[in-house]
Scaffold this motif. Structure first.
Motif, PDB file in Angstrom:
ATOM      1  N   GLY A 520     -34.112  21.884 -16.504  1.00 36.26           N
ATOM      2  CA  GLY A 520     -33.552  21.744 -17.836  1.00 36.26           C
ATOM      3  C   GLY A 520     -33.644  20.325 -18.335  1.00 36.26           C
ATOM      4  O   GLY A 520     -34.275  19.450 -17.742  1.00 36.26           O
ATOM      5  N   ALA A 521     -33.001  20.072 -19.455  1.00 38.29           N
ATOM      6  CA  ALA A 521     -32.899  18.745 -20.080  1.00 38.29           C
ATOM      7  C   ALA A 521     -34.258  18.149 -20.403  1.00 38.29           C
ATOM      8  O   ALA A 521     -34.401  16.938 -20.494  1.00 38.29           O
ATOM      9  N   CYS A 522     -35.276  19.010 -20.531  1.00 41.04           N
ATOM     10  CA  CYS A 522     -36.619  18.549 -20.901  1.00 41.04           C
ATOM     11  C   CYS A 522     -37.212  17.571 -19.894  1.00 41.04           C
ATOM     12  O   CYS A 522     -38.020  16.721 -20.236  1.00 41.04           O
ATOM     13  N   LEU A 523     -36.796  17.678 -18.692  1.00 44.86           N
ATOM     14  CA  LEU A 523     -37.351  16.792 -17.675  1.00 44.86           C
ATOM     15  C   LEU A 523     -38.708  17.324 -17.236  1.00 44.86           C
ATOM     16  O   LEU A 523     -38.817  18.486 -16.828  1.00 44.86           O
ATOM     17  N   PRO A 524     -39.757  16.516 -17.259  1.00 51.42           N
ATOM     18  CA  PRO A 524     -41.070  16.978 -16.801  1.00 51.42           C
ATOM     19  C   PRO A 524     -41.060  17.238 -15.311  1.00 51.42           C
ATOM     20  O   PRO A 524     -40.258  16.670 -14.561  1.00 51.42           O
ATOM     21  N   GLU A 525     -41.986  18.079 -14.886  1.00 50.78           N
ATOM     22  CA  GLU A 525     -42.006  18.523 -13.483  1.00 50.78           C
ATOM     23  C   GLU A 525     -42.094  17.364 -12.511  1.00 50.78           C
ATOM     24  O   GLU A 525     -41.469  17.374 -11.459  1.00 50.78           O
ATOM     25  N   ASN A 526     -42.863  16.353 -12.861  1.00 50.34           N
ATOM     26  CA  ASN A 526     -43.026  15.207 -11.963  1.00 50.34           C
ATOM     27  C   ASN A 526     -42.229  14.001 -12.424  1.00 50.34           C
ATOM     28  O   ASN A 526     -42.494  12.877 -12.003  1.00 50.34           O
ATOM     29  N   GLY A 527     -41.257  14.235 -13.301  1.00 52.72           N
ATOM     30  CA  GLY A 527     -40.495  13.123 -13.840  1.00 52.72           C
ATOM     31  C   GLY A 527     -39.284  12.783 -13.002  1.00 52.72           C
ATOM     32  O   GLY A 527     -39.080  13.313 -11.901  1.00 52.72           O
ATOM     33  N   GLU A 528     -38.469  11.880 -13.511  1.00 50.49           N
ATOM     34  CA  GLU A 528     -37.229  11.491 -12.858  1.00 50.49           C
ATOM     35  C   GLU A 528     -36.270  11.025 -13.939  1.00 50.49           C
ATOM     36  O   GLU A 528     -36.674  10.761 -15.077  1.00 50.49           O
ATOM     37  N   THR A 529     -35.019  10.942 -13.573  1.00 49.26           N
ATOM     38  CA  THR A 529     -34.021  10.542 -14.558  1.00 49.26           C
ATOM     39  C   THR A 529     -32.947   9.712 -13.885  1.00 49.26           C
ATOM     40  O   THR A 529     -32.697   9.838 -12.683  1.00 49.26           O
ATOM     41  N   GLU A 530     -32.327   8.862 -14.685  1.00 49.35           N
ATOM     42  CA  GLU A 530     -31.238   8.028 -14.189  1.00 49.35           C
ATOM     43  C   GLU A 530     -29.956   8.851 -14.183  1.00 49.35           C
ATOM     44  O   GLU A 530     -29.598   9.468 -15.194  1.00 49.35           O
ATOM     45  N   VAL A 531     -29.279   8.896 -13.049  1.00 52.04           N
ATOM     46  CA  VAL A 531     -28.055   9.671 -12.930  1.00 52.04           C
ATOM     47  C   VAL A 531     -27.009   8.870 -12.173  1.00 52.04           C
ATOM     48  O   VAL A 531     -27.326   7.899 -11.474  1.00 52.04           O
ATOM     49  N   LEU A 532     -25.786   9.294 -12.318  1.00 55.24           N
ATOM     50  CA  LEU A 532     -24.696   8.823 -11.471  1.00 55.24           C
ATOM     51  C   LEU A 532     -24.403   9.961 -10.500  1.00 55.24           C
ATOM     52  O   LEU A 532     -23.972  11.043 -10.903  1.00 55.24           O
ATOM     53  N   LEU A 533     -24.707   9.725  -9.221  1.00 55.80           N
ATOM     54  CA  LEU A 533     -24.547  10.750  -8.183  1.00 55.80           C
ATOM     55  C   LEU A 533     -23.161  10.629  -7.563  1.00 55.80           C
ATOM     56  O   LEU A 533     -22.746   9.531  -7.168  1.00 55.80           O
ATOM     57  N   HIS A 534     -22.455  11.760  -7.462  1.00 52.96           N
ATOM     58  CA  HIS A 534     -21.110  11.780  -6.887  1.00 52.96           C
ATOM     59  C   HIS A 534     -21.103  12.661  -5.645  1.00 52.96           C
ATOM     60  O   HIS A 534     -21.616  13.785  -5.663  1.00 52.96           O
ATOM     61  N   PHE A 535     -20.523  12.149  -4.559  1.00 53.78           N
ATOM     62  CA  PHE A 535     -20.222  12.982  -3.390  1.00 53.78           C
ATOM     63  C   PHE A 535     -18.767  13.407  -3.571  1.00 53.78           C
ATOM     64  O   PHE A 535     -17.850  12.724  -3.162  1.00 53.78           O
ATOM     65  N   LEU A 567     -33.192   9.772  -9.958  1.00 52.62           N
ATOM     66  CA  LEU A 567     -33.354  11.017  -9.223  1.00 52.62           C
ATOM     67  C   LEU A 567     -34.576  11.756  -9.754  1.00 52.62           C
ATOM     68  O   LEU A 567     -34.651  12.065 -10.947  1.00 52.62           O
ATOM     69  N   PRO A 568     -35.546  12.040  -8.878  1.00 48.89           N
ATOM     70  CA  PRO A 568     -36.723  12.786  -9.346  1.00 48.89           C
ATOM     71  C   PRO A 568     -36.374  14.247  -9.598  1.00 48.89           C
ATOM     72  O   PRO A 568     -35.438  14.796  -9.014  1.00 48.89           O
ATOM     73  N   VAL A 569     -37.142  14.864 -10.474  1.00 52.02           N
ATOM     74  CA  VAL A 569     -36.934  16.280 -10.754  1.00 52.02           C
ATOM     75  C   VAL A 569     -37.139  17.104  -9.491  1.00 52.02           C
ATOM     76  O   VAL A 569     -36.425  18.070  -9.232  1.00 52.02           O
ATOM     77  N   SER A 570     -38.106  16.727  -8.704  1.00 52.77           N
ATOM     78  CA  SER A 570     -38.317  17.359  -7.386  1.00 52.77           C
ATOM     79  C   SER A 570     -38.819  16.285  -6.435  1.00 52.77           C
ATOM     80  O   SER A 570     -39.297  15.239  -6.868  1.00 52.77           O
ATOM     81  N   GLY A 571     -38.699  16.560  -5.147  1.00 49.81           N
ATOM     82  CA  GLY A 571     -39.177  15.603  -4.151  1.00 49.81           C
ATOM     83  C   GLY A 571     -38.094  14.788  -3.490  1.00 49.81           C
ATOM     84  O   GLY A 571     -38.380  13.969  -2.611  1.00 49.81           O
ATOM     85  N   ALA A 572     -36.833  14.988  -3.889  1.00 53.86           N
ATOM     86  CA  ALA A 572     -35.721  14.313  -3.225  1.00 53.86           C
ATOM     87  C   ALA A 572     -35.046  15.296  -2.270  1.00 53.86           C
ATOM     88  O   ALA A 572     -35.042  16.511  -2.494  1.00 53.86           O
ATOM     89  N   PHE A 573     -34.478  14.751  -1.193  1.00 55.33           N
ATOM     90  CA  PHE A 573     -33.866  15.596  -0.164  1.00 55.33           C
ATOM     91  C   PHE A 573     -32.493  15.050   0.207  1.00 55.33           C
ATOM     92  O   PHE A 573     -32.289  13.838   0.292  1.00 55.33           O
TER      93      PHE A 573
END
Length: 1007
Positions: A520-535, A567-573
């Motif tokens: 979603g959010a119009c993120l391209p398949e190989n793109g990434e976005t700036e996020v604030l990650l919360h545990f 955070l990449p759209v895919s490729g993060a673990f």
């Protein structure tokens, strides 16, 4: 230079709101943001700029505080500053356009002297040497298949434009001279070799290098270079080289007396190292930010920063495995002019100085090192340098920024009211949206307007008329469409799903990796976005941190912590070391500098497998085989005792997992244990997991037979896996972990009875009416016989050395061998092997009774106590004799047949020689012989007990006849050695007349 800046301008909003937080980050000269932060100051060290010049330092702990703070004794307050979430480290700070290639085979070559002009757009190679100059024309792009090189005093005259090549080389005094207005962009796929000393480019005519390869770039000598350098390889600058421009490389190392005049802006390096008397000097307006992933190091008299120029250094951590990540080391007399926010440790030694402020985890100061406080000056522009428009064609979001300087960073945005009337610059000329009285930046969804224009329009603004553009900028408009620096919108090409942003994390094994995806959010398949990650939380209450990885980049996040990252759209673990259910959420960075709503997902980490503790090899394909399995199959207990066993959960790396929380999950009766022995019923039971031990579920089972303890844990699908996620199966395990054995052995003995009551020494094998034997049984701890002590489980009885038999006598005998049988389960009949029994015939002895004590000794083995038992070899009337044959002297008449008789003799109990007329014997197997040699030959033979003499036609006296190759027990003794029986034979014309006279002197060998 047309490079896609999507990572910097569309997705990256570094240090959102940082300007407002600078006072919080650097209120004093030195402070810590970590609850474990510690300060250590040796005597001679100085910090000036503490709280109210009181000497107070915001640290939780201290080691030595022997230095001086604002002329006072240093002391800690026990306070810290807030922990700041650094933006996600940008591993790709610039995007490389698709590399242009050619298959041309024509060369542009100039050797010797003179000059040559080439006007093609494609070449195989371009090479100038000697003092010969090459002139290249350029209509936009010149593509070289191989290399551009110049050596000696040859020069390259290049028109402004783009040059694409495999490698680039300048040596000697050769140089690049730009012949038209503009800049030269060198796109180099592989190697860069610059060893000359001539200037490269100028202030007005720069030479920019865009490097695609991963071969390190080394600049040495006295090179002076004007232009930008962008490379994903490491850059080393030594000698007296000088660089003027924006330099971005994977890692940066300055040495010698080199200088880097770095244009103000944002730069990302894995490592930065300055040595010698090198300098890194920020230039231009605005703040320069260095993001350092692993380590910053200064040595010698190196300097980083310049007094009066704003420099902010942000040093990350959790990136490598060598223990120095997130650290800053200053040695010698090196200096830093700037402010450092460090997620690791700062070590200062020698006479090093920092003019600015530091916010660290740990601070260690030695020698005469010092920190002198300076405020971080962030200039706020009172005018608009230029406006920027950012358009995402997928979401149709349009953002306008009023930029206070060329960087257009968040700190440099114009803070007063601004108005921008955005219009299509193509036909038809249509209003798109008028942003009125916004501050800094603003966003608007223009999907309706974009749809009316079919997503084909050119971004621009109306600059004339009142209230359309206010204030007027000093420079032209800059546009980015889907991250590319352009104002042209040519279709809806932003890519991605236009739905709401979703975070998807699926089930994984503990210690393994769970793939993280964004949709979603119009993120391209190989793109990434700036996020604030919360545990956000975990169900187990564990304090373990999550690990987020992408390629070689790794970060960790403790429970309830947050971290800004890309955070990449895919490729993060996502990894977690224990079994648990985690709740993780993200907030996407918004163009306005804030974060959007929380997007949450839960993920389960489950055990990879169960493991029975501790498995051993206890059975072959055909059951328990003592010889093959006993050494490996652990003895757990005696039959009748309690057995103990354990089961563990393993992660994907086969490490033990904590069971405290896991055992509370529904894993009822999934452990089964049974004592197994074919033909016997062993105790068994079902068990549930527990956490009596931190990592081993411990259990017990009462044993009742001799057998193998088999424990099984069934495969399991965790019930705590969130609905809709993959139902990973925890692998089961079934193992033998050991065996039970008898507590003790007992034996019942039977005495032997010799057939015929007589045994002769030297005669192999004994015929028994009743063989001497022992019946051995195993007993449990209560003394009850164990029929299950049977088959292979009783194999220790047959193992050499465990069972020994011995006769108590002075007589010599061969090794006693035993035979084994099990006529009844658990009753082991051990019998003396009569075929192998033989008393040694050495020195003659008197007749001896055979009621000899026979002892059986079974040593302790396999954890079972052995035994000693006894019986007798024979009965009181059974005798052992020393016997031998005698051959009688004989006369035979000439021409007639005859025979020489033998007798079996022995010594009685009084050592008197007697003849045994009852024991059968035979001369079969023997051979007769005589001496001396006769002519014609005398024919002799043997029957069962006599030497047969054939008729001989001549008289012959004194013939010595011998019986050779007799069985040992029949041979006589002479001088301590066994010899062959012999006698005299006379062949006479007139032998003695009386019937018994022909046998006249029975030879007896008696000693």
């Amino acid at each position: 230079m047309k490079i896609k800046y999507c990572l910097l301008s569309t997705l990256l909003f570094p240090f959102s709101g940082l300007a407002a937080d600078i006072d919080t980050l650097f209120p004093y000269a030195a402070q810590s943001h970590n609850n474990n932060g510690e300060i250590d100051m040796e005597g001679g060290t100085v910090i000036n700029g503490t709280r109210n010049e009181s000497g107070d330092l915001d640290f939780i702990k201290n080691d030595d505080l022997k230095g001086r703070c604002d002329g006072r004794k240093c002391k800690i307050t026990g306070d810290i500053t807030p922990n700041y979430s650094l933006p996600g480290f940008n591993d790709y700070p610039f995007s490389l356009p698709e590399f242009k290639t050619t298959s041309a085979n024509n060369n542009a070559t100039c050797r010797g002297s003179g000059n040559i002009t080439y006007s093609k757009s494609e070449y195989n190679s371009v090479s100038a040497s000697g003092s010969c100059d090459i002139h290249l024309t350029n209509d936009g792009d010149v593509v070289i298949r191989d290399e551009i090189s110049a050596s000696g005093s040859a020069d390259l005259y290049l028109e402004a434009g783009n040059y694409w090549m495999d490698s680039f080389s300048l040596s000697g005094s050769s140089k690049v001279i730009i012949t038209t207005q503009g800049e030269v962009n060198l796109y180099v796929r592989d190697k860069v070799n610059l060893t000359g000393g001539s200037p490269l480019g100028s202030v007005d005519l720069p030479v920019n290098l865009i490097h695609y390869g991963d071969d390190d770039i080394e600049l040495a000598g006295s090179l002076t270079w004007y232009g930008n350098l962008s490379s994903m390889a490491d850059l080393t600058v030594t000698g007296s080289s000088k660089l003027y421009g924006a330099v971005q490389a994977r890692s940066l190392k300055l040495g010698g007396s080199s200088r880097l005049y770095q244009t103000s802006g944002d730069y990302w390096f894995e490592d930065v190292e300055l040595g010698g008397s090198s300098r890194l000097i920020p230039t231009g307006d605005g703040i320069t930010r260095l993001y350092v992933r692993d380590e910053l190091e200064l040595e010698g008299s190196a300097e980083l920063g310049l007094d009066g120029q704003s420099l902010l250094v942000l040093v990350y951590g959790d990136q490598d495995d060598d223990g120095d990540d997130g650290d800053v080391d200053l040695a010698g007399s090196s200096d830093i002019y700037g402010h450092l926010y460090i997620q690791g440790d700062l070590e200062m030694g020698g006479s090093t100085r920092i003019y600015g402020a530091v916010n660290v985890v740990d601070l260690e100061m030695e020698g005469s090192s010092a920190i002198h406080y300076r405020e971080l000056e962030v200039s706020v522009s009172d005018k608009v340098h230029h406006y920027e428009l950012h358009f995402n064609s997928c979401s149709a979001d349009l953002t306008v920024k009023a930029c206070g300087d060329a960087t257009c960073s968040s700190e440099a945005l114009y803070k007063e009211n601004a108005t921008v009337h955005v219009k299509n610059q193509r036909k038809p000329s249509k209003n798109i949206y008028k942003f009125k009285d916004f501050q800094r930046q603003a966003s608007r969804n223009i999907s309706s307007e974009a749809q009316k224009l079919n997503y084909y329009f050119e971004l621009g603004y109306q600059s004339n008329g009142n209230g359309n553009l206010n204030p007027k900028p000093d420079n032209d408009l800059v546009c980015y469409v889907d991250g590319e620096k352009t104002c042209m919108v040519n279709g809806r090409s932003g890519g991605g799903d236009s739905g709401e942003l979703r975070l998807i994390i699926d089930t994984a094994y503990a210690g393994g990796k769970s793939a993280m995806r964004l949709t979603g959010a119009c993120l391209p398949e190989n793109g990434e976005t700036e996020v604030l990650l919360h545990f956000d939380s975990n169900e187990s209450g564990s304090q373990e941190a999550i690990t987020l990885s992408r390629g070689d980049n790794v970060i960790t996040l403790s429970p309830y912590d947050s971290k800004a990252l890309r955070l990449p759209v895919s490729g993060a673990f996502l990894s977690y070391p224990v079994a648990d259910v985690l709740t993780v959420s993200i907030q996407q960075a918004l163009p306005e500098g804030d974060y959007g709503k929380r997007i949450t997902d839960s993920v389960a980490f489950v055990p990879k497998s169960w493991q029975i503790q501790k498995p051993v090899k206890c059975s072959s394909d055909d059951g328990f085989n003592y010889e093959q399995d006993a050494d490996n199959c652990t003895v757990l207990a005696h039959a009748g005792d309690t057995l103990y066993f354990g089961v563990s959960a393993l992660d994907i790396n086969e490490q033990l997992l904590p069971l405290a929380w896991l055992s509370e999950q529904k894993i009822d009766n999934s452990i089964k244990a049974e004592i197994k022995n074919p033909g016997f019923r062993g105790n068994n039971g079902d068990f549930a997991f527990n956490a009596d031990n931190e990592t081993i579920s411990q259990h017990s089972l009462k044993s009742n037979i001799v057998g193998l303890l088999e424990v099984a844990a069934a495969p399991w699908v965790a019930g705590y896996i969130p609905e809709g996620d993959s139902k990973l199966t925890t692998e089961g395990d079934i193992q033998n972990i050991g065996r039970t054995v008898p507590a003790v052995l007992q034996a019942t003995a039977i005495a032997g009875d010799v057939e015929g009551d007589v045994i002769y020494a030297g005669k192999p094998g004994v015929n028994f009416i009743t063989k001497p034997s022992f019946t051995v049984e195993g007993l449990d701890v209560a003394g009850k016989p164990l029929p299950s002590y049977s088959g292979g489980f009783a194999g220790g009885l047959k193992t050499n050395g465990n069972v020994q038999a011995e006769l108590e006598t002075m007589l010599s005998y061969s090794d006693l061998t035993l035979t084994y049988s099990e006529p009844v389960p658990g009753q082991h009949l051990i019998t003396l092997n009569p075929d192998k029994l033989k008393f040694i015939k050495d020195e003659p002895f008197a007749e001896t009774a055979l009621a000899l004590p026979l002892a059986l000794n079974i040593v302790d083995h396999d954890g079972t106590s052995g035994l000693e038992s006894g019986t007798s070899l024979g009965q009181a009337e059974d005798k052992l004799r020393y016997g031998f044959l005698t051959l009688a002297d004989t006369e035979v008449k000439v021409g007639e047949a005859g025979q020489m008789t033998t007798r079996l003799n022995y010594f009685d109990t009084k050592n008197q020689l007697l003849e045994d007329k009852h024991t059968d014997y035979s001369l079969s197997g023997g051979r007769s012989g005589y001496s001396p040699v006769l002519d014609p030959a005398l024919m002799l033979g043997l029957d069962s007990q006599n030497v047969v003499v054939a008729p001989y036609d001549k008289e012959q006296k004194g013939i010595k006849v011998v019986i050779e190759e007799l069985d040992t027990w029949l041979r006589p003794d002479r001088g301590g050695e066994l010899v062959d029986p012999e006698a005299r034979l006379d062949i006479l014309t007139q032998p003695r007349r009386r019937a018994n006279d022909s046998t006249f002197n029975r030879r007896e060998v008696i000693h």
